[in-house]
Design an enzyme around this catalytic site. Structure first.
Site, PDB file in Angstrom:
ATOM      1  N   GLY A 158       0.830  -1.208   0.000  1.00 27.61           N
ATOM      2  CA  GLY A 158       0.000   0.000   0.000  1.00 27.61           C
ATOM      3  C   GLY A 158       0.863   1.256   0.000  1.00 27.61           C
ATOM      4  O   GLY A 158       0.445   2.302   0.498  1.00 27.61           O
ATOM      5  N   TYR A 200      -8.755  -0.304  17.455  1.00 30.31           N
ATOM      6  CA  TYR A 200      -9.909  -1.213  17.607  1.00 30.31           C
ATOM      7  C   TYR A 200      -9.531  -2.671  17.315  1.00 30.31           C
ATOM      8  O   TYR A 200     -10.382  -3.547  17.325  1.00 30.31           O
ATOM      9  CB  TYR A 200     -11.136  -0.728  16.823  1.00 30.31           C
ATOM     10  CG  TYR A 200     -11.033  -0.589  15.325  1.00 30.31           C
ATOM     11  CD1 TYR A 200     -10.823  -1.694  14.497  1.00 30.31           C
ATOM     12  CD2 TYR A 200     -11.215   0.642  14.717  1.00 30.31           C
ATOM     13  CE1 TYR A 200     -10.760  -1.577  13.122  1.00 30.31           C
ATOM     14  CE2 TYR A 200     -11.149   0.790  13.339  1.00 30.31           C
ATOM     15  CZ  TYR A 200     -10.920  -0.331  12.550  1.00 30.31           C
ATOM     16  OH  TYR A 200     -10.872  -0.222  11.183  1.00 30.31           O
ATOM     17  N   LYS A 203      -7.759  -6.873  11.806  1.00 31.32           N
ATOM     18  CA  LYS A 203      -6.654  -6.190  12.498  1.00 31.32           C
ATOM     19  C   LYS A 203      -6.304  -6.927  13.791  1.00 31.32           C
ATOM     20  O   LYS A 203      -5.137  -6.971  14.190  1.00 31.32           O
ATOM     21  CB  LYS A 203      -7.011  -4.731  12.789  1.00 31.32           C
ATOM     22  CG  LYS A 203      -7.168  -3.851  11.545  1.00 31.32           C
ATOM     23  CD  LYS A 203      -5.842  -3.488  10.900  1.00 31.32           C
ATOM     24  CE  LYS A 203      -6.009  -2.399   9.845  1.00 31.32           C
ATOM     25  NZ  LYS A 203      -4.777  -2.118   9.092  1.00 31.32           N
TER      26      LYS A 203
HETATM   27  C1  HXC Z   1     -21.535  -2.414   1.431  1.00 32.89           C
HETATM   28  C2  HXC Z   1     -19.823  -2.763  -0.092  1.00 32.89           C
HETATM   29  C3  HXC Z   1     -19.442  -1.405   0.000  1.00 32.89           C
HETATM   30  C4  HXC Z   1     -20.215  -0.542   0.863  1.00 32.89           C
HETATM   31  C5  HXC Z   1     -18.093  -2.407  -1.373  1.00 32.89           C
HETATM   32  N1  HXC Z   1     -18.961  -3.344  -0.965  1.00 32.89           N
HETATM   33  N2  HXC Z   1     -18.362  -1.232  -0.808  1.00 32.89           N
HETATM   34  N3  HXC Z   1     -20.855  -3.265   0.609  1.00 32.89           N
HETATM   35  N4  HXC Z   1     -21.229  -1.106   1.559  1.00 32.89           N
HETATM   36  N5  HXC Z   1     -19.913   0.741   1.018  1.00 32.89           N
HETATM   37  C6  HXC Z   1     -18.995  -4.751  -1.362  1.00 32.89           C
HETATM   38  C7  HXC Z   1     -19.180  -4.927  -2.863  1.00 32.89           C
HETATM   39  O1  HXC Z   1     -20.546  -4.749  -3.254  1.00 32.89           O
HETATM   40  C8  HXC Z   1     -18.678  -6.356  -3.058  1.00 32.89           C
HETATM   41  O2  HXC Z   1     -19.599  -7.303  -2.606  1.00 32.89           O
HETATM   42  C9  HXC Z   1     -17.520  -6.423  -2.055  1.00 32.89           C
HETATM   43  O3  HXC Z   1     -17.757  -5.389  -1.089  1.00 32.89           O
HETATM   44  C10 HXC Z   1     -16.162  -6.195  -2.691  1.00 32.89           C
HETATM   45  O4  HXC Z   1     -16.198  -4.961  -3.377  1.00 32.89           O
HETATM   46  P1  HXC Z   1     -15.335  -4.694  -4.693  1.00 32.89           P
HETATM   47  O5  HXC Z   1     -15.549  -3.271  -5.059  1.00 32.89           O
HETATM   48  O6  HXC Z   1     -15.608  -5.743  -5.719  1.00 32.89           O
HETATM   49  O7  HXC Z   1     -13.848  -4.995  -4.124  1.00 32.89           O
HETATM   50  P2  HXC Z   1     -12.455  -4.378  -4.493  1.00 32.89           P
HETATM   51  O8  HXC Z   1     -12.444  -3.815  -5.887  1.00 32.89           O
HETATM   52  O9  HXC Z   1     -11.422  -5.403  -4.132  1.00 32.89           O
HETATM   53  O10 HXC Z   1     -12.315  -3.113  -3.496  1.00 32.89           O
HETATM   54  C11 HXC Z   1     -12.072  -3.317  -2.132  1.00 32.89           C
HETATM   55  C12 HXC Z   1     -12.713  -2.239  -1.280  1.00 32.89           C
HETATM   56  C13 HXC Z   1     -12.300  -0.812  -1.808  1.00 32.89           C
HETATM   57  C14 HXC Z   1     -12.241  -2.441   0.153  1.00 32.89           C
HETATM   58  C15 HXC Z   1     -14.230  -2.343  -1.351  1.00 32.89           C
HETATM   59  O11 HXC Z   1     -12.850   0.197  -0.977  1.00 32.89           O
HETATM   60  C16 HXC Z   1     -10.804  -0.640  -1.872  1.00 32.89           C
HETATM   61  O12 HXC Z   1     -10.177  -0.891  -2.893  1.00 32.89           O
HETATM   62  N6  HXC Z   1     -10.159  -0.210  -0.750  1.00 32.89           N
HETATM   63  C17 HXC Z   1      -8.683  -0.079  -0.659  1.00 32.89           C
HETATM   64  C18 HXC Z   1      -8.260   1.118   0.137  1.00 32.89           C
HETATM   65  C19 HXC Z   1      -8.943   1.284   1.465  1.00 32.89           C
HETATM   66  O13 HXC Z   1      -9.964   0.665   1.763  1.00 32.89           O
HETATM   67  N7  HXC Z   1      -8.385   2.174   2.261  1.00 32.89           N
HETATM   68  C20 HXC Z   1      -8.920   2.547   3.564  1.00 32.89           C
HETATM   69  C21 HXC Z   1      -8.130   1.931   4.635  1.00 32.89           C
HETATM   70  S1  HXC Z   1      -8.554   2.815   6.030  1.00 32.89           S
HETATM   71  P3  HXC Z   1     -20.653  -8.052  -3.622  1.00 32.89           P
HETATM   72  O14 HXC Z   1     -21.296  -9.099  -2.767  1.00 32.89           O
HETATM   73  O15 HXC Z   1     -21.613  -6.975  -4.063  1.00 32.89           O
HETATM   74  O16 HXC Z   1     -19.839  -8.606  -4.762  1.00 32.89           O
HETATM   75  C22 HXC Z   1      -8.344   1.931   7.421  1.00 32.89           C
HETATM   76  C23 HXC Z   1      -8.390   2.839   8.648  1.00 32.89           C
HETATM   77  C24 HXC Z   1      -8.749   2.169   9.906  1.00 32.89           C
HETATM   78  O17 HXC Z   1      -8.196   0.772   7.400  1.00 32.89           O
HETATM   79  C25 HXC Z   1      -8.839   3.067  11.128  1.00 32.89           C
HETATM   80  C26 HXC Z   1      -9.273   4.473  10.997  1.00 32.89           C
HETATM   81  C27 HXC Z   1      -9.209   5.285  12.277  1.00 32.89           C
HETATM   82  P1  NAP Z   2      -4.997   4.130   1.891  1.00 33.47           P
HETATM   83  O1  NAP Z   2      -4.252   5.306   1.335  1.00 33.47           O
HETATM   84  O2  NAP Z   2      -6.300   3.787   1.302  1.00 33.47           O
HETATM   85  O3  NAP Z   2      -4.006   2.880   1.853  1.00 33.47           O
HETATM   86  C1  NAP Z   2      -4.406   1.557   1.652  1.00 33.47           C
HETATM   87  C2  NAP Z   2      -3.518   0.965   0.569  1.00 33.47           C
HETATM   88  O4  NAP Z   2      -3.723  -0.446   0.505  1.00 33.47           O
HETATM   89  C3  NAP Z   2      -3.779   1.528  -0.819  1.00 33.47           C
HETATM   90  O5  NAP Z   2      -2.555   2.001  -1.373  1.00 33.47           O
HETATM   91  C4  NAP Z   2      -4.278   0.334  -1.610  1.00 33.47           C
HETATM   92  O6  NAP Z   2      -3.834   0.396  -2.965  1.00 33.47           O
HETATM   93  C5  NAP Z   2      -3.629  -0.827  -0.865  1.00 33.47           C
HETATM   94  N1  NAP Z   2      -4.325  -2.101  -1.065  1.00 33.47           N
HETATM   95  C6  NAP Z   2      -5.635  -2.352  -0.871  1.00 33.47           C
HETATM   96  N2  NAP Z   2      -5.923  -3.620  -1.206  1.00 33.47           N
HETATM   97  C7  NAP Z   2      -4.748  -4.193  -1.613  1.00 33.47           C
HETATM   98  C8  NAP Z   2      -4.389  -5.482  -2.087  1.00 33.47           C
HETATM   99  N3  NAP Z   2      -5.301  -6.452  -2.202  1.00 33.47           N
HETATM  100  N4  NAP Z   2      -3.092  -5.709  -2.426  1.00 33.47           N
HETATM  101  C9  NAP Z   2      -2.166  -4.734  -2.312  1.00 33.47           C
HETATM  102  N5  NAP Z   2      -2.441  -3.495  -1.858  1.00 33.47           N
HETATM  103  C10 NAP Z   2      -3.732  -3.222  -1.524  1.00 33.47           C
HETATM  104  O7  NAP Z   2      -5.251   4.349   3.473  1.00 33.47           O
HETATM  105  P2  NAP Z   2      -4.318   4.792   4.695  1.00 33.47           P
HETATM  106  O8  NAP Z   2      -5.162   5.603   5.590  1.00 33.47           O
HETATM  107  O9  NAP Z   2      -3.023   5.315   4.220  1.00 33.47           O
HETATM  108  O10 NAP Z   2      -4.085   3.382   5.435  1.00 33.47           O
HETATM  109  C11 NAP Z   2      -2.802   2.809   5.594  1.00 33.47           C
HETATM  110  C12 NAP Z   2      -2.798   1.870   6.794  1.00 33.47           C
HETATM  111  O11 NAP Z   2      -3.007   2.606   7.997  1.00 33.47           O
HETATM  112  C13 NAP Z   2      -3.893   0.809   6.753  1.00 33.47           C
HETATM  113  O12 NAP Z   2      -3.409  -0.404   7.277  1.00 33.47           O
HETATM  114  C14 NAP Z   2      -4.931   1.363   7.683  1.00 33.47           C
HETATM  115  O13 NAP Z   2      -5.751   0.384   8.241  1.00 33.47           O
HETATM  116  C15 NAP Z   2      -4.033   1.998   8.729  1.00 33.47           C
HETATM  117  N6  NAP Z   2      -4.682   3.003   9.562  1.00 33.47           N
HETATM  118  C16 NAP Z   2      -5.002   4.202   9.021  1.00 33.47           C
HETATM  119  C17 NAP Z   2      -5.571   5.158   9.843  1.00 33.47           C
HETATM  120  C18 NAP Z   2      -5.904   6.522   9.330  1.00 33.47           C
HETATM  121  O14 NAP Z   2      -6.449   7.313  10.084  1.00 33.47           O
HETATM  122  N7  NAP Z   2      -5.581   6.860   8.098  1.00 33.47           N
HETATM  123  C19 NAP Z   2      -5.849   4.854  11.175  1.00 33.47           C
HETATM  124  C20 NAP Z   2      -5.542   3.596  11.665  1.00 33.47           C
HETATM  125  C21 NAP Z   2      -4.940   2.680  10.848  1.00 33.47           C
HETATM  126  P3  NAP Z   2      -4.642  -0.276  -4.206  1.00 33.47           P
HETATM  127  O15 NAP Z   2      -6.065   0.074  -4.032  1.00 33.47           O
HETATM  128  O16 NAP Z   2      -3.947   0.352  -5.390  1.00 33.47           O
HETATM  129  O17 NAP Z   2      -4.373  -1.731  -4.158  1.00 33.47           O
END
Ligand code: HXC
Ligand code: NAP
Length: 293
Positions: A22, A156, A171
């Site tokens: 990521g 969490y 997590k």
């Molecule tokens: C309900 C949802 C949904 C939503 C997606 N889905 N979004 N369901 N509500 N808002 C469902 C889809 O319909 C599908 O199910 C399944 O989830 C997979 O979705 P896809 O879009 O096909 O998956 P994919 O292309 O692999 O994308 C994965 C993703 C997307 C997680 C949904 O958001 C992504 O690429 N995220 C990567 C970056 C990311 O999430 N960063 C944030 C990290 S923040 P069905 O059944 O319809 O096929 C973090 C912070 C933590 O972790 C702490 C903060 C304080």
């Molecule tokens: P982010 O920019 O969305 O980073 C998530 C990264 O994961 C993206 O670059 C995404 O790239 C990559 N990723 C997702 N699915 C993947 C897969 N299948 N294979 C390889 N890469 C994949 O979010 P962020 O806030 O910087 O988060 C970074 C880390 O910090 C995460 O572990 C998150 O849980 C943690 N964290 C963040 C916060 C916050 O406040 N931001 C708080 C607590 C913890 P692609 O979509 O291109 O694959």
């Protein structure tokens, strides 16, 4: 001296090659930049080659360091093995794995399809253990010492959280992986640690967790005793320390960096934070009176 400044000495990560999952966006990109500034080579990996290449170009221009951009879906073990082999081929060795990639979105659990639940758990937990297993096997086979695994979890992981249940489950698993291998793999020269960040604004997290008007409504700063969100450099400083040789005796630790956020939510009587000084005068009188009744 300020918390937005880099903390470690120049060259603190010299001769280390660091793989950051990521690494093309958000916190992964910020960490990559700081590690490069400290002299490391960096491999950034995620699913989107175009974003990775753009980030790699930008970081190489800014730091004059070496960045390799490798597309890899960490859910797929064979792709992870290939990514590792390409990193070794380019830099001769890799020393550090940062499990940073994640997937997450806010949703009531009953609205999730099974595939949605699987998707988050697979990215976060399976992705982290795929990388950890591939890198650990490689280091053990090569008898390469002085390696570090750093996983980015959340607070969490141990409290749990409503509305991000798949992420919380996953997590928690990554934290268990970290603590378990800290003991099992120490003998091979592999340290395992984690960071649990509170809110650090990134586009990836904010767009999926506090979208639209809810960003204002649920002002995350109010949840933090220090009344602010994190600066990326603060997390980068901690991460650089935990993978550097300065932390050679730190193993199995999870360091929280959240301004006190999770404890504010946890303490039984924390709601008294709202009480004013005059109200405390009244409360004190009432409580003292209880003794004489
Ligand atoms: C309900 C949802 C949904 C939503 C997606 N889905 N979004 N369901 N509500 N808002 C469902 C889809 O319909 C599908 O199910 C399944 O989830 C997979 O979705 P896809 O879009 O096909 O998956 P994919 O292309 O692999 O994308 C994965 C993703 C997307 C997680 C949904 O958001 C992504 O690429 N995220 C990567 C970056 C990311 O999430 N960063 C944030 C990290 S923040 P069905 O059944 O319809 O096929 C973090 C912070 C933590 O972790 C702490 C903060 C304080
Ligand atoms: P982010 O920019 O969305 O980073 C998530 C990264 O994961 C993206 O670059 C995404 O790239 C990559 N990723 C997702 N699915 C993947 C897969 N299948 N294979 C390889 N890469 C994949 O979010 P962020 O806030 O910087 O988060 C970074 C880390 O910090 C995460 O572990 C998150 O849980 C943690 N964290 C963040 C916060 C916050 O406040 N931001 C708080 C607590 C913890 P692609 O979509 O291109 O694959």
């Amino acid at each position: 001296m300020h918390y937005t400044e880099g903390m470690l000495k120049e060259g603190a990560l010299k001769d280390k090659t660091i793989v950051i999952t990521g690494g093309g966006t958000g916190l992964g990109k910020s960490m990559s930049k700081y590690f490069l500034q400290l002299g490391a080579n960096v491999v950034i990996t995620s699913r989107k080659q175009e974003i990775l290449e753009k980030t790699a170009d930008e970081l190489m221009k800014e730091t004059s360091g070496q960045v390799l951009a490798l597309a890899c879906d960490i859910r797929n073990y064979l792709e992870v093995e290939k990514m590792l082999a390409a990193g070794v081929a380019k830099f001769g060795k890799v020393d550090v794995l940062i499990n940073n990639a994640a997937g997450n979105f806010i949703s009531p659990t009953e609205r999730l399809s099974l595939r949605a639940f699987d998707t988050i758990v697979d990215i976060v937990l399976k992705g982290s253990y795929n990388c950890t297993l591939a890198f650990g096997k490689h280091w053990i086979k090569e008898q390469q010492k002085n390696n570090a695994i750093l996983s980015i979890v959340t607070t969490y992981a141990w409290t749990g959280s409503a509305y991000v249940v798949p992420s919380a489950c996953a997590k928690a698993g990554v934290l268990a992986l970290t603590r378990s291998l800290a003991v099992e793999w120490a003998k091979y020269g592999i340290r395992s640690n984690a960071i649990a960040p509170g809110p650090f604004p990134t586009k990836g997290a904010w767009d999926r967790l506090v979208p639209g008007e809810f960003r204002e409504k649920f002002n995350l700063e109010k949840q933090v005793p220090l009344r602010r969100v994190g600066e990326h450099q603060e997390l980068c400083n901690l991460a650089a320390y935990l993978i550097s040789d300065y932390s050679a005796y730190v193993n199995g630790e999870v360091v929280t960096i959240d301004g006190g956020e999770w404890l504010q939510g946890a303490g039984e009587f924390n709601m008294f934070e709202e009480v004013t000084q005059p109200q405390w005068d009244v409360i004190e009188k009432m409580v003292r009176k209880a003794k004489s009744e």
